[in-house]
Structures are given as C-alpha cells and as structure tokens.
Scaffold this motif. Structure first.
Motif, PDB file in Angstrom:
ATOM      1  N   TYR C 449       0.841  -1.136   0.089  1.00 41.91           N
ATOM      2  CA  TYR C 449       0.003   0.110  -0.017  1.00 41.91           C
ATOM      3  C   TYR C 449       0.952   1.343  -0.045  1.00 41.91           C
ATOM      4  CZ  TYR C 449      -3.980  -3.024   0.982  1.00 41.91           C
ATOM      5  OH  TYR C 449      -5.016  -4.080   1.008  1.00 41.91           O
ATOM      6  N   TYR C 458      -3.935   3.857  -3.379  1.00 41.96           N
ATOM      7  CA  TYR C 458      -4.015   4.222  -1.925  1.00 41.96           C
ATOM      8  C   TYR C 458      -2.731   5.415  -1.664  1.00 41.96           C
ATOM      9  CZ  TYR C 458      -4.006   4.049   3.120  1.00 41.96           C
ATOM     10  OH  TYR C 458      -4.007   4.577   4.592  1.00 41.96           O
ATOM     11  N   PRO C 495      -8.888   1.415   1.907  1.00 38.15           N
ATOM     12  CA  PRO C 495      -8.462   1.351   0.548  1.00 38.15           C
ATOM     13  C   PRO C 495      -8.956  -0.057  -0.324  1.00 38.15           C
ATOM     14  CG  PRO C 495      -6.572   0.877   1.690  1.00 38.15           C
ATOM     15  CD  PRO C 495      -7.674   1.211   2.591  1.00 38.15           C
TER      16      PRO C 495
END
Lengths: 286, 315, 533
Positions: C449, C458, C495
């Motif tokens: 991420y 994200y 996300p």
C-alpha cells in the motif's frame, strides 16, 4: 460427423416411429424453445440470486429441482441456461450457414482456381474442432458468448460450403440453367433465382442438424469455461460445478445433462423428419 | 491414380503451412504477458524486461515464426515457457495418454456400433431395430463429458469399483493404466458407437437392396449368408469414412473427457498451457491436433480412392 | 512403492481381523486355503511377542508418503517464478536459505548458523555452516552464497521478489564461512525475507537448470516429474545435517485439480495427505472417518476486494467506508468458503507477528452504511463493476458482495476477468476498474500500500512513512508496533474491502505426523514428517 449420418429408412412395424419423427422433434424443440423464451419473462427465482443458507438442497425440498452450491435455484438456472445455449447455437449456425452457403455457391459457379483455393481453405478451417478454435480464440476474444459463437460458427462454415457447392454443381447441369444462361441472365441472378431455391431444403435440414451439434459443442465449451461468462447461467458450466459436488448433490449433474440431450435429440429428430418430408438427398457431405 | 494422390498431398502441405502460420500468429498476439504471469504481482519492470528478452519475446514476429518453423522441421519443438522442459517431452507424455484413449474409444465404438447396426439391419422393423434406433438417437444427443460424470457417479462414487480419475502411468503396469482409461474411453465411445450403429445399419440395408445381392439370393444364398458374405463387407466402406470424419470429434471430445477424469493427456496439457499463456506448448499442441485431423481426412480420401474405382477418374 | 503400500494395507487389514480372536486357531483354519503371505502375516502376529525383532517386514515403519496438491508448480525454481506451488514442492525439501521461516512464522537460522547486526542495522555478518553440500556434491560456502544473492539482485535477475534485495549495496566474502551484507539503509525484515522461497541458495553450475532439475542443499532431491500428473522426491542420503535426516525415503506429490477427485483420492488412500484441500463443502465429509485427521489453519491468502481510489466514487473515503459497513464478513465466509476462514480488518493475517484485530473498526451496519453513502453524495445508490478472476473463491465472494451491497442500493455488476493474464494487464497495470477481488498470497505484504503505482491507488503519506520506518527498524518490538499502526490506518481508510483469510483445510491419514497446520509461508515442509505406528 453427424452431417454425414444418413437417416434410417422406413421401418415396417415401427412405422409410427418414423412418421412421428418430425412431430416428436417439433414438439421437443418447440417445448424447449418455449421454456427458453419464457425464461426471458419469468423464472421461479432470480437465477443469480444466492441463498447461501439453502445451498445444495435436493429437488422438491427447495424449488422443483433443488439448489446448487450457492443456493441458486436449479430450475431457474436451467431455463436461462437453455436460453443462453440456444441463442449461441442459433447465432453460430446462422452465421456459419450464411457464410458457408455463399462460399459454396461462389466456388461452384466460378470453378477453377478460386474453387480450389476456397475449398482448400475450407479443409484448413475444418481441421480445427470448435473446442480447439475456442481455446485459441478465447485468448483473443476473451472467453464469453462471442468466443463461443465465433468458434462454433467457424466450424460449420465448411460443412455448408461443401454442401452448397455439391448441390449447386448438380443444379448447374440442369437444362433450365442452360436456358437461363442463354437468355442472358448473369451469374448472380441465376444464383438467386434458380440455385438458392433449389438448395434451400438441403440447407434447412443441415441447419437443423448443425443446431443440435452446436448445442452439444456449446455445452462442452461451457464445461471448460470457454463459453458465456458467469454469472450468466450456462448448461455446460452447471455440469462443471456439478462435478465438484457429484457425491454430495448428484441432482446438480442430472438436470442439465438431460436438458442438453433433449434439445439435441429434438433438433436431430426434426432434421431427420424434415429430410424425409423435403426428400433431400442423403449423403450430403461425404 | 498417381495424379489425384499427388494433388492431395500437395494440398496437404500447403494447408499445413497455412495452419502453422495462423496458429503462430493467433498465439503470438495473445493479450496477457507470459513474463508477468510467471513473475507475479511483485515483479519490477526491469525484472519483467529481463525475462522477456530471455524468452525471446522482444524479437520481431516474422523472425520468431521463421525460427519456430525451422525448429519444427528439424525436430526442435522448443521449450515450455512455464515448465522449463522441452515441449517434445510434454507432448510425448500427453500423447502416451491421449492416443491409447482414442484408440480404445474407437475399438469400443466399433465393437458396440457394428454389431448393433448389423443386427438392426438383419431384423429390419423389429423391436431390435427400434431399440437400436432409440440407442442411436440418445447416444448422438448425449454429451460425452456428461456420460463421464454419470460413470464416475455410479461406478466410482457409489459402487467404488473404478478409480474416479487420475492416471497411474504406464510404468505402473498395463493393467492399472488400462483400468484408468476404461471409463474415459467408454464415455468417449458411446456417442461414436451410436453414430456407427446408424451408419452401419443404413449401409447394410443399401447393399442388401443392390442387384448383385438379389442375384446371389436368387441363386439360393440364404438371407443370413447374403448378409455376412456381401452386405457387411461392402458396408464397411462408409463406416471407414465415418470413423475418419469422426476423428476430429474424438480429439475434441478427448479434451473434455480428460478434464472430467483428470487424465494428463494432450487436451489437459493444452488447457493448462492456455491458462499459463505457455505459448510454445499451445502452438505445438494446437498444430498437432489440426495436423492429425487433416492427415486423417486425407487418408480417408485416399482410402476411398483405393477402394472405389469409380472415384479415381472423377477426381 | 505399490507393493509396499499393498503390504501396509494388508498388515492393517489382518490386524483388524485377528486382534480379538485366538490367532493360532484362526491360523490353523486359514493356512490351508489362503496364500502363504496371509499365513505369514497371521503367524507373525501370533508370535509377535517372541520374535518381534526378527520380523522386519511388519516392524519397519512406512517411509513413503503421497501428498496431494490442487495446483501443479510451473517449473521448480522458486527464484525465477512467483507461483506459490513451486515453493510448496521445493522449499525446505529441495532448497534451503540462509534463514528459514518456521511453523509460527518466526525466523530461524538455516544455512547461516548465526549472524550479528552492526552499524545501526546497515551491516549483517552471517556465519555459515560447515560441511554443507548441494545434492550434486558442490560444497556450499560464502562464495556460493554471494553468487546466489547476486543472481537474485543483478541486472539480469528474474527473481519475482527482486525488491527484497534492492537494499543490499555490497556483498563481501570475508572468508569461506563468513558472508557480510552491506546495506544502503537499515532493513528490519531482511532476515525474514532471506527465509523466503525466492531467496534460497543455489550454486553456479546448476542454477540455470533448476527450473526442471532443481539442485539444492535440502534433505530431498528430485527423482522424477511427470508434468500434469505427479512429482517424486527421494531422500538425499548425503544430506549435510545427518542428525536431522528425514524419516521419509520418498515423497510423491500428486496434482489433482478437481475437488471431487481430491476427496476420492484421500478416501481411497491413493493420497496420504491433502494439506490444502480445495472444496470446503466436501471437507465436512472427512470428519466422521476415524482413519483421517482434519485440521483447519490459516494461510497467508488475504481475500481483499480492491477499490480504485484513483477515481470517483472511491476517491471519497466515505464511500469506501460505507461499503465496508455493508459487508457482514461472517456471511461472506459462509457463502464463499462454507464458514471456514478468519475475518480480517486490514491487510494482515493472524499468522503474522504483530497482528492487530481491526475487524471492529467498521462493523456490519447496513443502516449506517446507507446514511454514510447518502452523506457522500449518493443518496440513490451507485452502479459499479467488480472485475473478478474466474476462481471459485473470487466468484463466490463477488456474488455474496453483490447481494449484500444491493441492500444499501449499490448495484454491483460482476465482470469475469481471466486471471492472471487479463487481470494483470487491465487491473494491476492498467488501473482500469471500479472494484476487483484477489487473494493476496504473499506473507507480510502490507508494504504494497506504500508503493506509488500499486493498483489500489492508496495515497497516504503517514502510512508510507510508518511502513518505511518499520522496514528500517531492526528492533522487533518497535517494528511490530509500527506495523500495528499501519494496520489501523488501513482499517480506517479502507483502500480495499478486507474480507477474510483463506483457511488451510488439511486432511491426512491419522497416522501421519509433522505436517504444518498453519501456513505462514506457502510450503509443504516434509523434513519432520513421520508415520506413527
């Protein structure tokens, strides 16, 4: 291939079987097409609706034919699956018949190098069984309705091309064609006015028989995951799901298989009956 | 006699060439990058580029085709992208399952279809005839992979008489290997047997109606003798044709049946290669299937030429 | 092998037959009509008390095993391809690393007997074991180790986890037993990464052929591989760790993709173990069988429905949170995997050290979800697509999501997307999707991420900072605290819809011991597997 399968000549004691063929075929096919059409308007359940808590329920305990591993109603899946299979088969065979007949007539009327080239091309296309071309094409087209339609349709093209070519050649030898040529009619007119009406019966019979084959092939493609995409129901994929739960829920395997056999038998009987009725020459593609 | 044979052989070569080009082209423009599939979602761009160049995917298409074709002609089928072993090894291993499977299926369909067809023709209009007719209608309409499922359900899952799938390999001995192939070959054979029964019946009836058979009958040959001496041998010609024409369907059916029974044959190999974008394997297997179909069709043509003198001039 | 299996089955059978009765009487009744072997087996049982040591045919423990797998590995070199199945056959069996990861997900020494970390985490000094040899006889030393790591990080590397090694700036062979890694910045996970299948040790003369002829330092070596069917490993009799030589003489992996056939193979005894059984519905049918043991553990497969944060509506966190609240994870698990599986609230599994339970951050509450959706500007709901790989967990989960999201007015259309080919080009690289669903297989991969171009889109600097900090921290407690922080951030920002961890449904012969219950890293470590007599 079944195209080359001659029909059974008449039987004596079981004459009803023979004369009943057209009728039986028509009734079977008609009923299944009606069910398919009905599914567009109504099904007992929304076929994609999941009822996780009611999964893998046997027939009658939950819906007429039970539920699958996600709790979907098998009867509803079957109805829509039949509609999907039929629509793919019809689209494929109509496409194949139109293209193939055109190629066959052109090859027969132009003869020579074009004829040889076209027919060698047909040989090449015929070398790819629909499952093989569907595997290749799925990479290009993605696996789905289009892929199945093109792969099945492609395979029927040479069948119709050979049939149309042979019949056209036979008709071109007739006196009235010579007369029409003498009267100054061009090739296209002759094809439309004289050739097409004369080969239409044979083509129609072949369309019916190829529809049966197309249904069989489509179910195979669905089984391998190469036909219409989920969540749209497909008879072949229902059988693929059924294999996993064969011991736990055998009813999942029975209904789709029987449905496929009934549709195919319906088209075959109809084709045989039509052939008898229209008195079409038998060994068309040999 | 020679000219039509040569024409057909030349046509065969040209067709095969065209098919090889088509297969190569379609397989090469596949969306889906084999390198990305092998290296997964953590792969860095430089790693992907390194693998692509290692696999030769960065060379121009015509060059790759030429190299591939030269390889094929010299017996080098290339290396599997995913397994890393020669394609020839995979194809041979697959053929060692698929070819015996197809052979057994043809044998079973003959053993079942021929006698049924002859019996129906011999007792035309009887209950036997009607029964064969029903068998033929059902058999032609039933998908072979569904028959496979039913066989597993009954003989493996319920009765436990047969293995429900898998293949022990020929090194485990002929008996276990043949046992593993028995149900798959029956599933493959039943629809073929139905077609054969139908063709045999019609062909036998047609010969029985021909003049020379009637003459023989008039000379005192019994119906039974006429059937076995004249009708059946002469009916074999169309039967051979049908077997040839059905071959394509047998191959396609093998892909399905191998998947049902988990047999490591050519059909499964092709499906796996497709999922993994193993282009080198796909190309060879597809080409092999297509070649088999074409060669068998040409052989049937030639057999027809040899057996039926009328066609020699007409061709 | 077949004969041996038959013998074992035979012995078991005769045990059941003769245990209660007077063996000698039965023996006299049977010898006349039954085979010599039958008689001998009964005799050996009857006289077992006297001559136990003299009857090796019965006393010898079984030393072969057949392991079933649903997916066949594509190639056998875990350092050049990503599929988990490669590690599940070769890792710890054929190949070993400087370190290894144990059943609890902890790092243990392996070919490196120990290490010291200096220079504030920038220098790792490994002491390598003596006497280690590859199965082709080549000795393992620091030069070989340097070769293996250079191969993984070099320009031509096709290592699927090349980023693991990017932090290494220089590799020094101080002496044959001492390897020193100099890092460009501290890397708290380095020892863990070196335990992965993609970091195993290979040697120069055999490395290029490892894909089909793997040569490693492990207790087993490859005997044969029939692609599409089975693969056989045999014990490496010259294994360096003589004290811990495995009890198994051979191990066969059989590849059976259909779940019904998997179940049949286990029940018939054709396969001794299916460590990852494919169909949860059929799993229940093993429960009543006393011959079999079942186990339900956790894998590292996080089933996650990614939301495309790069575009509307998912650029609005409220929409993402609303969707999360519309999902009852337990029902998802019920529908997708028959109730087996552990709910998760972020991209982290209970297997991984430092796990924080975040499933309560946005609990199931369709009313609140609806309100939040309205607040975000969608009072009449939404129409979305979900690109779904054609794998059963993904299809089923999507279908359950479809039904649940419909309750808050979100119409979800399932778009089947062939995996991996099409999914990688459309979703992963092309970022062309609303929602998608994938099981992320890699252990401890919360760091994805923080990557700039990753498919979720994200973008949270605080998260990236926490992850970067964690990756630099060599102190375990401090590092895990940072990972806890990262998990809470994901759970709050959503996300992706965090759904569940796929269970490891294992079923095997009750007498088979030593298989892992959990799977902190994809593997079938056979070094401690034994048969209990």
């Amino acid at each position: 291939m079944s195209a080359a399968v001659p029909s059974m000549p008449g039987t004596r004691r079981f004459a009803l079987l023979r004369h009943g063929r057209l009728l039986t075929g028509a009734i079977l096919t008609g009923a299944l097409v009606a069910v398919a059409l009905l599914s567009l308007l109504w099904t007992p359940e929304v076929p994609t609706r999941l009822r996780i808590l009611a999964k893998l329920k046997p027939p009658l305990s939950e819906g007429l034919l039970g539920t699958d591993q996600l709790g979907r109603d098998i009867l509803s899946l079957l109805m829509v699956g039949t509609a999907n299979s039929l629509s793919i088969a019809v689209a494929a065979v109509v496409l194949g018949a139109a293209t193939g007949t055109l190629i066959g007539i052109v090859a027969a009327m132009r003869r020579g190098a074009l004829d040889a080239l076209l027919m060698r091309m047909m040989d090449a296309v015929f070398a790819f069984p629909p499952i093989l071309s569907a595997m290749m094409l799925s990479a290009l087209l993605g696996s789905g309705r289009l892929n199945a339609t093109v792969a099945i349709g492609l395979f029927t093209v040479p069948v119709f091309a050979r049939l149309a070519r042979a019949d056209t050649k036979r008709i071109l030898r007739r006196d009235y064609i010579l007369a029409a040529r003498g009267a100054g009619k061009n090739a296209a007119r002759i094809a439309v006015d004289h050739v097409l009406p004369n080969i239409a019966g044979a083509i129609l019979v072949q369309v019916t028989i190829q529809l049966g084959l197309a249904i069989l092939t489509e179910s195979g493609l669905g089984f391998l995951g190469l036909s219409i995409s989920p969540p749209a129901p497909s008879l072949g994929r229902m059988l693929a799901d059924a294999q996993t739960y064969l011991t736990l829920a055998p009813w999942m395997a029975l209904a789709p298989g029987i449905t496929i056999a009934l549709i195919v038998a319906g088209f075959n009987l109809l084709g045989d009956g039509l052939r008898d009725r229209l008195d079409v020459r038998r060994d068309v593609s040999a | 006699m020679l000219r039509p044979v040569l024409t057909r052989l030349l046509g065969l070569v040209l067709t095969l060439l065209a098919i090889s080009a088509a297969v190569f082209l379609v397989m090469s423009v596949l969306p889906g990058d084999p390198a990305a599939i092998m290296l997964g979602t953590s792969a860095r761009p430089d790693t992907l580029a390194a693998l692509r160049s290692e696999l030769g995917l960065d060379r121009p298409l015509p060059l790759r085709y030429a190299a591939w074709l030269t390889g094929l002609l010299t017996g080098d089928l290339g290396r599997s992208v995913t397994y890393g072993v020669p394609v020839a090894k995979l194809v041979l291993a697959g053929a060692a399952v698929t070819l015996p499977l197809a052979a057994m299926a043809i044998l079973i369909s003959l053993l079942l279809g021929l006698p049924l067809g002859v019996a129906a023709a011999a007792r035309r209009g009887s209950a036997v005839d009607a029964g064969v007719s029903l068998f033929a209608q059902l058999g032609i309409a039933t998908p072979n992979f569904w028959i496979g499922l039913l066989l597993i359900l009954v003989f493996a899952a319920t009765l436990g008489w047969m293995p429900s799938g898998g293949f022990p390999g020929w090194q485990a001995g002929a008996a276990p290997a043949l046992t593993a192939l028995l149900m798959p070959s029956i599933a493959l054979a039943l629809p073929q047997a139905a077609v054969l029964a139908r063709v045999t019946r019609t062909a036998t009836l047609e010969v029985l109606g021909e003049d020379f058979v009637r003459t023989a009958r008039a000379k005192g040959l019994s119906r039974r003798q006429a059937l076995w001496r004249h009708a059946v041998p002469n009916a074999l010609l169309p039967v051979i044709t049908i077997i040839g024409l059905q071959f394509t369907f047998l191959v396609a059916g093998a892909v399905l049946v191998e998947n049902v029974f988990g047999l490591p044959g050519l059909g499964r190999l092709a499906m796996q290669a497709l999922a993994q974008r193993d282009v080198t394997v796909m190309q060879v297997v597809v080409l092999l299937f297509a070649t088999l179909a074409i060669v068998v069709n040409v052989l049937v043509d030639l057999a027809y030429l040899a057996l039926d003198p009328r066609l020699r001039n007409a061709a | 092998m077949c004969g041996r299996a038959a013998d074992a089955a035979f012995a078991r059978h005769s045990l059941i037959m003769f245990a209660p009765g007077d063996a000698m009487t039965i023996l006299m009744l049977t010898t006349a009509r039954h085979s010599l072997r039958f008689g001998l087996a009964a005799l050996s049982l009857a006289l077992a008390g006297h001559f136990a040591a003299a009857l090796p045919a019965i006393a010898a423990p079984k030393d072969t095993v057949v392991i079933g797998m649903g997916i066949e590995p594509t190639g056998l070199d875990p350092t050049v391809a990503a599929p988990a199945a490669i590690g599940q056959v070769t890792w710890q069996n054929v190949f070993q690393g400087l370190t290894r990861i144990d059943q609890d997900g902890k790092v243990q020494p392996q070919l490196a007997a120990g290490w010291t970390i200096a220079d504030e985490g920038r220098t790792y000094l490994f002491k390598l074991r003596e006497g280690v040899r590859f199965s082709n006889g080549v000795p393992f030393d620091a030069t070989v180790a340097k070769f293996a790591l250079d191969r993984a990080r070099g320009d031509d590397s096709t290592n699927p986890q090349k980023q693991f090694f990017s932090v290494i700036s220089d590799i020094e062979v101080r002496d044959p037993r001492t390897l020193v890694l100099h890092l460009s910045s501290p890397a708290g996970n380095l020892l863990y990464w070196l335990g992965w299948p993609s970091s195993v040790m290979v040697e120069p003369s055999s490395a290029d052929a490892n894909k089909s002829q793997p040569v490693g330092t492990g207790p087993f070596k490859l005997a044969s591989w029939r692609q599409g069917d089975r693969l056989e490993l045999v014990r490496n009799e010259d294994y360096w760790d003589a004290e811990n030589r495995p009890a198994l003489r051979t191990a066969t992996f059989r590849f059976i993709s259909d779940a019904q056939a998997q179940a049949a193979a286990v029940k018939s005894g054709d396969v001794d173990a299916f460590p990852e059984f494919g169909a949860p519905e059929l799993f229940a049918s093993f429960k009543g069988d006393p011959r079999l043991t079942t186990s339900v553990g956790d894998t590292e497969l996080k089933v996650v429905a990614g939301l495309n944060g790069r575009k509307a509506p998912f650029d609005n966190p409220k929409v993402r949170q609303a969707l999360m609240m519309a999902i009852d994870r337990q029902t998802v698990i019920e529908g997708a995997w028959s109730g087996y599986g552990t709910p998760i609230g972020s991209h982290y599994t209970p297997n991984d050290p430092g796990y924080v339970d975040t499933t309560g951050v946005y609990p199931y509450d369709p009313e609140k979800a609806k309100a939040l959706l309205a607040e975000a500007g969608y009072p009449d709901g939404l129409s979305l697509t979900i690109k779904t790989p054609q794998m059963s967990y993904a299809t089923r989960t999507s279908e359950v999501l479809q039904a649940m999201l419909a309750e808050i007015g979100v119409q979800l259309q399932i778009v089947p997307t062939e995996f991996p080919g099409k999914w990688i080009s459309e979703v992963f690289k092309g970022h062309d999707f609303d929602m998608t669903i994938v099981a992320h297989a890699e252990p401890l991969d919360i760091g994805i991420y923080a990557r700039d171009d990753y498919y979720f889109g994200y973008d949270n600097p605080a998260f990236s900072k926490a992850v970067a900090e964690a990756e630099r921290t060599t102190d375990t407690a401090a590092r895990l605290a940072l990972y806890g922080e990262a998990q809470r951030m994901l759970a709050a920002d959503v996300p992706a819809l965090y759904l569940f961890v796929m269970p490891k449904l294992g079923v095997w012969d009750a007498k088979l011991k030593g298989l892992w219950v959990n799977e902190p890293i994809p593997s079938n470590d056979l070094s401690d597997v034994t048969w209990d007599e």
